[in-house]
Design an enzyme around this catalytic site. Structure first.
Site, mmCIF file in Angstrom:
data_model
loop_
_atom_site.group_PDB
_atom_site.id
_atom_site.type_symbol
_atom_site.label_atom_id
_atom_site.label_comp_id
_atom_site.label_asym_id
_atom_site.label_seq_id
_atom_site.Cartn_x
_atom_site.Cartn_y
_atom_site.Cartn_z
ATOM 1 N N ASP A 7 0.873 -1.172 0.000
ATOM 2 C CA ASP A 7 0.000 0.000 0.000
ATOM 3 C C ASP A 7 0.915 1.229 0.000
ATOM 4 O OD1 ASP A 7 0.941 0.299 2.587
ATOM 5 O OD2 ASP A 7 -1.035 0.315 3.543
ATOM 6 N N CYS A 64 3.209 -3.046 4.030
ATOM 7 C CA CYS A 64 2.383 -1.878 4.373
ATOM 8 C C CYS A 64 3.180 -1.087 5.409
ATOM 9 C CB CYS A 64 0.994 -2.289 4.857
ATOM 10 S SG CYS A 64 0.939 -3.300 6.350
ATOM 11 N N GLY A 65 2.546 -0.155 6.083
ATOM 12 C CA GLY A 65 3.304 0.684 7.011
ATOM 13 C C GLY A 65 3.993 -0.123 8.087
ATOM 14 N N THR A 66 3.217 -0.943 8.764
ATOM 15 C CA THR A 66 3.772 -1.773 9.845
ATOM 16 C C THR A 66 3.959 -3.231 9.437
ATOM 17 O OG1 THR A 66 1.542 -2.297 10.595
ATOM 18 C CG2 THR A 66 2.634 -0.396 11.625
ATOM 19 N N GLY A 67 3.283 -3.645 8.402
ATOM 20 C CA GLY A 67 3.236 -5.067 8.018
ATOM 21 C C GLY A 67 2.083 -5.803 8.689
ATOM 22 N N ILE A 68 1.484 -5.185 9.674
ATOM 23 C CA ILE A 68 0.448 -5.884 10.459
ATOM 24 C C ILE A 68 -0.801 -6.141 9.623
ATOM 25 C CG2 ILE A 68 -1.061 -5.745 12.477
ATOM 26 C CD1 ILE A 68 1.149 -4.039 13.835
ATOM 27 N N MET A 70 -1.251 -6.162 6.383
ATOM 28 C CA MET A 70 -1.004 -7.091 5.273
ATOM 29 C C MET A 70 -0.950 -8.533 5.771
ATOM 30 S SD MET A 70 -0.791 -5.813 2.217
ATOM 31 C CE MET A 70 -0.226 -4.445 1.182
ATOM 32 N N HIS A 97 11.817 -22.653 9.362
ATOM 33 C CA HIS A 97 10.869 -23.353 10.237
ATOM 34 C C HIS A 97 9.427 -23.263 9.742
ATOM 35 C CE1 HIS A 97 13.525 -23.441 14.130
ATOM 36 N NE2 HIS A 97 14.171 -23.862 13.052
ATOM 37 N N HIS A 132 9.137 -29.661 11.572
ATOM 38 C CA HIS A 132 8.402 -28.445 11.216
ATOM 39 C C HIS A 132 7.241 -28.762 10.281
ATOM 40 C CE1 HIS A 132 11.505 -26.320 13.275
ATOM 41 N NE2 HIS A 132 12.425 -26.848 12.493
#
Ligand code: RB5
Length: 146
Positions: A7, A64-68, A70, A97, A132
């Site tokens: 974004d 995105c700004g924080t990645g949160i 997205m 992992h 894993h």
């Protein structure tokens, strides 16, 4: 083939990373955003995570700004393992992992040089499998309706 999208909060870092991908000879498609206008990150998460989920591409990068935002949006898609990473170690673990098929970065959090190293360790890293895989199988089962 790798898809990348952001974004407006991730545009600057995406521009830097697409130059880096070119330098490294990594084939990619940049799905936007291409201009500095305010857009909604779920629309761009959908472009990349949808394609990964449908098996059209193996992997992608979302910023995105924080990645949160997205990462929340991308992980709604079946089969998507989107990892929001903050440093080289988490980027490395996301591959080794978690076999993350989408790397998520915060454009307002990361310095470009660090982000490039993170992309490199994730992209060229190797999934360890073994124990894993049992855990990834369990995650996949969480996608089944109860
Ligand atoms: C956009 O202002 C910002 O909310 C977005 O880039 C992202 O940080 C959301 O998680």
């Amino acid at each position: 083939m790798l898809l990348i999208a952001s974004d407006h909060g991730g545009l600057q870092l995406k521009q830097d990373l697409t130059r880096f991908l070119q330098q490294k000879g990594i084939e990619f498609d940049d799905l936007g955003v291409h201009e500095d206008q305010s857009v909604d990150y779920p629309d761009y998460a959908a472009l990349v995570a949808g394609a990964v989920s449908r098996g059209e591409v193996e992997q992608g990068i979302l910023i995105c700004g924080t990645g949160i935002g997205m990462s929340i949006a991308a992980n709604k898609y079946p089969g998507v393992r989107a990892a929001l990473v903050h440093d080289e170690f988490t980027a490395q673990m996301a591959r080794e992992h978690n076999n993350a098929n989408i790397l998520v970065l915060g454009g307002r959090v990361l310095k470009p040089e660090l982000a490039r190293r993170m992309v490199e360790v994730w992209y060229f890293g190797r999934y360890e499998g073994g124990r894993h895989q049992l855990r990834l199988d369990k995650i996949q089962r969480l996608e089944q309706p109860v």
